[in-house]
Design a protein around this motif. Structure first.
Motif, PDB file in Angstrom:
ATOM      1  N   VAL A 120     -24.882  13.457  10.970  1.00  0.00           N
ATOM      2  CA  VAL A 120     -26.075  13.552  10.133  1.00  0.00           C
ATOM      3  C   VAL A 120     -25.932  12.486   9.046  1.00  0.00           C
ATOM      4  O   VAL A 120     -24.952  12.505   8.300  1.00  0.00           O
ATOM      5  CB  VAL A 120     -26.150  14.952   9.478  1.00  0.00           C
ATOM      6  N   ASN A 140     -20.852  20.619   5.984  1.00  0.00           N
ATOM      7  CA  ASN A 140     -21.862  20.558   4.947  1.00  0.00           C
ATOM      8  C   ASN A 140     -22.032  21.948   4.337  1.00  0.00           C
ATOM      9  O   ASN A 140     -21.813  22.959   4.995  1.00  0.00           O
ATOM     10  CB  ASN A 140     -23.187  20.109   5.580  1.00  0.00           C
ATOM     11  N   LYS A 344     -24.369  16.044  15.501  1.00  0.00           N
ATOM     12  CA  LYS A 344     -25.458  16.560  16.323  1.00  0.00           C
ATOM     13  C   LYS A 344     -24.934  17.458  17.428  1.00  0.00           C
ATOM     14  O   LYS A 344     -25.471  18.538  17.675  1.00  0.00           O
ATOM     15  CB  LYS A 344     -26.260  15.402  16.905  1.00  0.00           C
ATOM     16  N   LYS A 370     -31.719  24.529   7.829  1.00  0.00           N
ATOM     17  CA  LYS A 370     -32.985  23.902   7.463  1.00  0.00           C
ATOM     18  C   LYS A 370     -32.976  23.495   5.979  1.00  0.00           C
ATOM     19  O   LYS A 370     -33.367  22.394   5.613  1.00  0.00           O
ATOM     20  CB  LYS A 370     -34.144  24.871   7.750  1.00  0.00           C
ATOM     21  N   ASP A 373     -31.196  20.285   5.045  1.00  0.00           N
ATOM     22  CA  ASP A 373     -31.852  19.016   5.344  1.00  0.00           C
ATOM     23  C   ASP A 373     -32.363  18.329   4.095  1.00  0.00           C
ATOM     24  O   ASP A 373     -32.451  17.107   4.036  1.00  0.00           O
ATOM     25  CB  ASP A 373     -33.039  19.257   6.290  1.00  0.00           C
ATOM     26  N   ARG A 374     -32.761  19.107   3.113  1.00  0.00           N
ATOM     27  CA  ARG A 374     -33.309  18.493   1.899  1.00  0.00           C
ATOM     28  C   ARG A 374     -32.295  18.618   0.761  1.00  0.00           C
ATOM     29  O   ARG A 374     -32.623  18.921  -0.374  1.00  0.00           O
ATOM     30  CB  ARG A 374     -34.642  19.131   1.538  1.00  0.00           C
TER      31      ARG A 374
END
Lengths: 428, 300, 275
Positions: A120, A140, A344, A370, A373-374
């Motif tokens: 990522v 992460n 991935k 999810k 991701d931000r």
């Protein structure tokens, strides 16, 4: 004493524990990490045992450390000439280590792993600066809003999406000894994280300008601190002393209706009743004028400190092994739901999704991924990294500024100005 | 007391006393003097992260430290911490020692077990009190509510004064029994006939305490005060593990500031300079306390 | 001396408060370590456990190397105690029995050893020990612990020697005993209780030491209880049941130990060397 190497990992581990040396040359590599809770150490040991059994010429040993001490220990160990060969790190700690030690860039190695597993990009970014890549991303973590569905339903409150909804929810929930929202105000990393999570949701994500000067003192930051103060009145009376654990305990004991946390899954499952349907997770709410939620995310990585080519090669071999999807899934689930995949093929690893807790809390884990991701990290936004972030982070300046506001009752604008001055001082 | 001329000091067979103190002194020299010399050396250099090299900078670090309000604030916090601990511990210890000096059934057991809190590792003390005082799950808040002393949970570390008070009480909880036993030892060395003579003279208990007990306790109390001052000034782990100097710096004593400066702000040179200043202050304080408070007593 | 009614009441009150202050926290920890997790963190606490489980102890023993931590703590504390007693007795004899040039000055220098914040010497000691290859060894901890126990132990020696009549040694000397024989047959037996006090003091100091053990020891297998326990406090979650079990397990052995030697510690101090 000499023992024939057996294929049994357990026997090898045992032999290792008693200092038995197989009869041929072996490269020993030492791994330091800060995943000290016993079950995480045990899971890492399982993987190490499997690796050592498959690679009789290499012996990996782990020495778990604590974040409290590692800031003192690693520089001292480097100065004394006995650093670990592999060191797990977070981005700001990497900048500190780079100050004491000449690190070799691992750009080529990361490229090789990327071709195989697909990193990522956001996970590699905080380690890529000054013309090199300084650590291999491993996992992460991202902060989310956790809530007790039943408590919210009983109070007739919907999961908040914006700041005004969040504040209203906290207010409604705070009665009969219930803590509406558990937010920390300790001078500690957890508070840095929650503070920054509020800041990014007001668009105040950059600590530095492109020229390295401090960008902290601005309206958006002040607004975030003001809002935090607003919410803090609904937090627990001892929140000034909270670290992650207290927040989780507050949530699991159904004292806190909402908290900001990376994960609560394993504690909630063991101590909080473990009703998966009652555990809510959502993105951190955003300011009313922002379009979408962001959060703070940590890409954790591993650094190679060894200068010895044989040890470097052995270390790389171990990391290659670790990132194989099957092993990687086992690795991530040492704390189910806390560590999120950075590759991935890792995100699809069967061993990750088949972990019993991940199965049970599947929808929550998917939501966490999810949210990640931000994610952004203070000091590592905007494409520039400045070494001062090491000292800013180590001194918990975001949290210290927050304490001035919520505990001493300083005006947010003044406190932020002082915080910016302290940060500027740290860049000198 | 034996007359001076009869004391076996004649055995001072030249080197013997030096040989006897050599192991102790050698150890102290190796583990204290060498590191302190190296700290002085670091304090004269502009060293950031430990282990990194830095240029000689003369008195720069000292000047910067002395001009830094944080340093003076930490010194003030340390003073509050030391005085608070001395007061609470002495008060509790004197009371405990007086109680344990009495004769009552089970006194032998009480004298041994009073010291229980002192044998508990600091880390465990931190765990115990963090848990007991936490509003979620801790026992102290509900207990105080039940007793009607408070009506809603209190954050024992929520504000500066609260945090400081809690820390002083926790640290005193650990140390007062030790001081009490030391005082008890001194009390027990007071011959019973001294009290009896005073009782015959018609002195009441309070008069007896101030006329006899207090003067005889004073030398022990003095040494304990000096050592206690130095020891509590140096306390780091309890503070660090409970509040890390917070909230908002309210419990940031000098050792905490030194640690932060060295390992958080990465200014080793400044931290070393602070250490040297702190050591000089402490030595000065110890000498002053010993000189001004000590009765001019002779050694046995 | 007779106590009046008021005196007895004051005594009882004092004892009650002392017992409550010392024992209540201990009881709370012990009793909660056998509660189920939900009862431990429940908003309304229980003073007597309603549930019973040994799961926290099982988890502690299964997932951490607690027996090893315990063994390390024990070895380090016993060695520290033995060495401290030896060094303090030798030095005590010189300081309190012999005249020599510089005695007063050296004695005072030893006493100001505590003036140096341990933080100050932490890093220099680390670097020094690294050069000597002592990092990650229990020897390093013994050296540090003895250093910090020694000055106070020497001070404690002073009272013990004071209580020991000079006549005894003189009589021995007249009987033609050598210095060694005097020490062996006269001084050591009479100083015994005092030495026991010092041993306990040094043992406990070492048993509770955290800062140096946390930095000088690197590998899990060599950690002492305080450091091992701080490890399972965990960074991201707090398992109070596990911690309380750990706390109980680290208190209990010292309690057992103290049940045997505690009276020597206290009587050594309170009764002086000669009865």
């Amino acid at each position: 004493m000499s023992l024939k190497p057996t294929l049994l990992a357990g026997a090898l581990a045992l032999a290792g524990a008693f200092g038995a040396a197989p009869s041929y040359a072996q490269t020993e590599v030492k791994l330091w990490h800060m995943e000290q809770p016993p079950h995480r150490v045990a899971r890492i040991q399982e993987l190490i045992d499997a690796f050592n059994a498959a690679n009789p010429d290499i012996k990996v040993v782990q020495e778990p450390q604590s974040w409290d001490q590692v800031y003192a220990k690693v520089p001292a160990a480097i100065a004394a000439g006995n650093p670990p060969d592999m060191l797990f790190a977070i981005p700001d700690f990497t900048t500190v280590v780079r100050k004491v030690d000449q690190l070799e860039s691992v750009a080529d190695f990361v490229k090789e792993l990327d071709a195989e597993h697909g990193f990522v990009p956001a996970a590699v970014e905080p380690y890529s600066y000054d013309g090199g890549v300084w650590a291999v991303p491993l996992y992460n973590m991202a902060l989310s809003l956790w809530y007790n569905k039943k408590m919210l339903d009983d109070a007739g409150v919907a999961p908040p999406k914006t700041w005004s909804e969040w504040k209203a929810a906290a207010q409604t929930l705070s009665k009969d000894g219930i803590v509406g929202v558990g937010l920390p105000a300790n001078k500690q990393l957890y508070t840095d994280q929650t503070t920054y999570a509020v800041m990014v949701n007001n668009g105040a994500s950059d600590l530095f300008n492109a020229d390295g000067s401090i960008a902290f003192d601005n309206e958006k930051t002040v607004g975030a601190y003001d809002f935090y103060k607003d919410l803090y009145q609904y937090s627990s009376p001892d929140a000034a002393n909270w670290t992650w654990g207290e927040a989780e305990a507050c949530f699991s004991s159904e004292t806190c209706a909402m908290i900001l946390q990376f994960t609560v899954i394993s504690t909630y499952d063991a101590q909080g009743g473990g009703d998966a349907a009652n555990l809510g997770v959502a993105p951190v709410p955003h300011a009313d004028d922002q379009a979408d939620s962001s959060t703070i995310a940590y890409s954790n990585g591993v650094m190679f400190l060894s200068k010895d080519p044989a040890k470097r090669e052995a270390s790389k071999k171990f990391i290659r092994f670790l990132l194989q999807p099957d092993n990687y899934g086992k690795f991530l689930t040492m704390e189910p739901g806390l560590f999120l995949p950075v590759t991935k093929d890792g995100a699809a690893a069967g061993t990750f999704w088949s972990d019993p807790l991940v199965v049970k809390y599947k929808s929550q884990v998917e939501q966490m991924i999810k949210n990640a991701d931000r994610g952004m990290l203070f000091g590592f936004t905007g494409g520039h990294v400045f070494p001062a972030i090491g000292a800013i982070s180590a001194q918990n300046m975001l949290a210290e500024t927050l304490q001035k506001v919520v505990i001493n009752g300083s005006d947010a604008a003044t406190a932020v100005k002082e915080g910016a001055a302290a940060m500027t001082e740290a860049t000198k | 007391m034996t007359p001076k001329t009869l004391r076996p000091a004649r055995r001072s067979a030249g080197l013997l006393p030096y040989l006897l103190i050599a192991p102790a002194l050698g150890l102290l020299a190796a583990t204290l003097v060498i590191p302190i010399v190296s700290a002085v050396d670091i304090s004269l250099h502009d060293i950031r992260v430990i282990g990194a090299a830095g240029p000689f900078s003369g008195a720069d670090n000292y000047l910067r430290v002395l001009a830094d309000p944080t340093f003076w604030a930490a010194l003030g916090t340390s003073a509050v911490w030391v005085v608070g601990n001395a007061l609470v511990q002495t008060l509790l210890a004197v009371i405990a020692a007086l109680v344990l000096d009495q004769r009552f059934p089970g006194v032998r057991i009480a004298r041994v077990w009073i010291i229980l809190t002192w044998i508990v590792p600091t880390v465990v003390i931190v765990i115990i009190w963090r848990w007991l005082l936490s509003p979620s799950g801790g026992l102290v808040n509900p207990l105080l509510i039940q007793l009607g002393l408070i009506d809603r949970p209190v954050g024992f570390f929520a504000s500066g004064p609260m945090a400081m008070t809690s820390l002083i009480l926790i640290n005193s909880w650990r140390w007062f029994p030790f001081v009490a036993v030391m005082l008890l030892a001194a009390l027990q060395r007071i011959p019973a006939d001294v009290y009896e003579a005073a009782a015959v003279d018609g002195a009441n208990p309070l008069q007896r305490f101030f006329a006899i007990t207090w003067p005889l306790l004073k030398p022990t109390l003095l040494v304990l005060t000096v050592m206690g001052t130095l020891l509590s000034f140096n306390v780091f782990d309890v503070i660090w593990l409970l509040t890390a100097g917070g909230p908002a710096g309210a419990t940031r004593t000098l050792p905490v500031l030194i640690y932060e400066t060295a390992f958080k702000a990465y200014r080793m040179g400044d931290a070393a300079a602070m250490s040297v200043i702190a050591s000089l202050l402490m030595i000065g304080l110890a000498v002053m306390l010993l000189e001004t408070l000590a009765p001019k007593e002779k050694r046995s | 001396m007779k106590r009046g009614l008021a005196g007895t009441a004051a005594l009882l009150l004092g004892l009650l408060v002392l017992a409550l202050v010392v024992l209540f926290p201990m009881w709370a920890v012990l009793s909660s370590s056998i509660k189920l997790p939900r009862e431990i963190i429940h908003r309304i606490p229980t003073y007597f456990p309603k549930s019973f489980t040994l799961q926290h102890y099982q988890k502690l023993l299964a997932t951490s190397d607690f027996p090893a931590y315990f063994g390390n703590s024990l070895v380090v504390a016993l060695l520290s105690a033995a060495i401290t007693v030896a060094l303090a007795t030798l030095a005590g004899y010189a300081f309190f029995r012999l005249e020599f040039r510089g005695r007063e000055l050296i004695y005072r220098m030893v006493m100001v050893a505590y003036a140096f914040p341990s933080i100050v010497i932490l890093i220099p000691i680390y670097l020094m020990f690294a050069k000597l290859g002592l990092i990650d060894t229990r020897t390093a901890l013994v050296i540090v612990n003895v250093t910090f126990a020694l000055p106070f132990s020497i001070w404690m020696m002073r009272t013990f020697f004071a209580a020991l009549p000079h006549e005894l040694e003189e009589a021995a000397a007249i009987d033609g005993a050598s210095l060694f024989e005097t020490a062996r047959y006269v001084l050591v037996p009479l100083l015994g209780p005092g030495m026991a006090s010092i041993a306990v003091f040094a043992f406990v100091s070492s048993w509770t030491e955290y800062l140096f053990a946390s930095v000088l020891i690197l590998s899990d297998a060599k950690r002492t209880i305080p450091v091992g326990l701080s490890g399972i406090i965990g960074q991201y979650q707090i398992d109070w049941g596990l911690l309380l079990a750990g706390a109980s397990l680290s208190i209990l052995p010292v309690v057992v130990f103290f049940a045997f030697v505690g009276r020597f510690f206290v009587s050594g101090l309170t009764e002086g060397a000669v009865k």
